[in-house]
Enzyme design. Structure first.
Site, PDB file in Angstrom:
ATOM      1  N   TYR A 148      -3.866 -39.042 -13.835  1.00 39.05           N
ATOM      2  CA  TYR A 148      -2.648 -39.022 -13.023  1.00 39.05           C
ATOM      3  C   TYR A 148      -2.262 -40.458 -12.728  1.00 39.05           C
ATOM      4  CZ  TYR A 148       0.405 -38.234  -8.948  1.00 39.05           C
ATOM      5  OH  TYR A 148       1.466 -38.236  -8.059  1.00 39.05           O
ATOM      6  N   ASP A 236      -5.040 -48.266 -15.250  1.00 39.01           N
ATOM      7  CA  ASP A 236      -4.541 -47.826 -13.945  1.00 39.01           C
ATOM      8  C   ASP A 236      -5.748 -47.772 -13.000  1.00 39.01           C
ATOM      9  OD1 ASP A 236      -2.689 -44.927 -12.682  1.00 39.01           O
ATOM     10  OD2 ASP A 236      -3.679 -46.621 -11.690  1.00 39.01           O
ATOM     11  N   LYS A 264      -4.104 -48.315  -2.881  1.00 40.06           N
ATOM     12  CA  LYS A 264      -5.116 -47.830  -1.927  1.00 40.06           C
ATOM     13  C   LYS A 264      -5.870 -48.960  -1.215  1.00 40.06           C
ATOM     14  CE  LYS A 264      -5.393 -43.669  -4.734  1.00 40.06           C
ATOM     15  NZ  LYS A 264      -4.723 -42.624  -3.932  1.00 40.06           N
TER      16      LYS A 264
END
Ligand code: KE4
Length: 428
Positions: A148, A236, A264
């Protein structure tokens, strides 16, 4: 089954929320749909614990999907945010903290010489792909089923995380043209890459179909396949970056990408993400180059203050300490759950882990889906929540331990897991 907590205030809030917010949440996975419960609404959190509006307190292994590596409401981070807020909350103009944060990221990650700060991982990935397409003059993007990369159109095809949890192989509203150049192949397989591929984007440690580490040599294989085809490799690292080690996956595996995305941890819990790479590639971005990208709140002064404070506290010892804590947790979970007779896999890569109720290691999305479809994870989630342990409300997510999780927290989690496993087995 262990009695569930009184959730009356959460249920009342959820009913109100569903009238004014789609699904009652601002991000689908928070709706607890795949685990069949009403989500608890948070009143506060500190360290390893999160407290709901009904007065229930949980040991938290979601930690805002990995953003709170120090634990919730770390006083040092709160102080940094408060001090920055006293001077203003947003300027739409450059600040020293943005320069410092870019310097810290560039000095920590191999292959990153320049950074553009943005406000979400989705934006970082969207920008990385645009750079790859602009710099190569090619259109094709290769991604991997179960990975994702946020919800920008080009990568919302065969995704993991929310999309996989919702069982949507792609999404309505994404036009066929938007994904016509997106090729989706299985993780842990080396795709055929030809000369029309701009980039291969991969989670170097897949963490949106549960945790699926790369097979030995896999990342090296992607690197050489990209080199042979003249395509760019994008790591990623929104989850793995500054989580598995200071230098992320390229430091851990010794493989460099051409472009990286982070999120994050680097925002210290505030909206901040980044795309990074060589100066040549990054200078293709406006205003130095022809590839446009922008953002009103990019490099927000509160988020850069929080991110700098967190990164200043993450020395190699911190990652080793966290990894040792996760190792203890995972060993205990395997022992406690297996003792019940349930078949379980608890893969770990340094500081990341996840729980699959299946008899064989999970190597790709099809394996992960088979395990999730058994419904055992959802039962285990509910049973652990009743024991005040908050796991990810989806079998496709990973678990996050923070530096605030104590040995007692770990032991309590292992004990609860043993009890829940027995309860789940009896319910099957
Ligand atoms: P955001 O746009 O949500 O900040 O980041 C998107 C993203 C990009 N890349 C990776 C590897 C990611 O894991 C994410 C987002 N992670 C999910 C949890 N697996 C966010 C949780 C949610 O969607 O609510």
């Amino acid at each position: 089954m262990h009695p569930q907590h009184d959730m009356s205030k959460s249920e009342e809030l959820f009913a109100r929320a569903e009238l004014v917010i789609p699904g009652g949440v601002n991000s689908p996975v928070r709706a607890f749909r795949s685990v069949g419960l009403t989500p608890f609404f948070v009143e506060s959190a500190r360290g390893s614990r999160i407290n709901d509006v009904d007065g229930n307190s949980y040991l938290d292994y979601v930690q805002s999907w990995g953003a709170s590596i120090l634990g919730h409401a770390d006083p040092r981070v709160i102080a940094a945010i408060s001090e920055a807020a006293e001077r203003g909350t947003t300027y739409g103009a450059p600040t020293e903290h943005e320069v410092e944060l870019a310097e810290v990221i560039a000095s920590s990650v191999r292959g990153v010489a320049m950074v553009r700060l943005v406000s979400s991982g989705t934006e970082a990935v969207m920008t990385a792909i645009r750079i790859a397409r602009g710099a190569t003059g090619r259109d094709r993007v290769v991604k991997f089923a179960g990975c994702y990369h946020g919800h920008s159109d080009a990568v919302l095809a065969g995704g993991g995380s929310g999309v996989a949890t919702l069982g949507l192989p792609d999404s309505l509203g994404v036009t066929k043209n938007a994904v016509a150049d997106t090729l989706v192949v299985d993780y842990n397989t080396i795709p055929d890459i030809n000369s029309d591929v701009a980039c291969v984007i991969v989670e170097p440690v897949a963490a949106n179909m549960g945790l699926v580490p790369p097979d030995p040599g896999y990342l090296e294989g992607l690197r050489s396949a990209c080199d042979q085809a003249g395509a760019l490799l994008i790591f990623d690292e929104v989850i793995s970056g500054f989580r598995i080690s200071r230098g992320g996956a390229s430091e851990h595996f010794g493989v460099d990408a051409d472009l990286y995305t982070f999120g994050k941890v680097i925002g210290g819990g505030l909206p901040l993400a980044a795309v990074g790479g060589s100066q040549d590639l990054m200078r293709e971005l406006a205003p130095t180059g022809p590839i446009y990208q922008a953002g009103t709140l990019s490099g927000n002064p509160l988020a850069t203050a929080a991110g700098l404070k967190v990164l200043s506290l993450l020395d190699p010892r911190a990652f080793d300490e966290l990894s040792a804590r996760v190792e203890r947790l995972v060993g205990g979970l395997v022992e406690a759950i297996s003792a019940s007779g349930l078949e379980v896999q608890v893969p770990r890569l340094r500081t990341l882990f996840s729980i699959f109720f299946t008899d064989a290691p999970v190597r790709n999305f099809a394996d992960a889906k088979r395990a999730a479809d058994s419904g055992v994870y959802a039962r285990f989630f509910r049973s652990m929540l009743a024991r005040n342990i908050s796991l990810a409300p989806s079998a496709y997510e990973v678990g996050f331990v923070s530096l605030a999780h104590t040995d007692e927290d770990i032991e309590a989690t292992i004990e609860a897991a043993g009890e829940s496993a027995i309860e789940v087995l009896e319910s099957l």
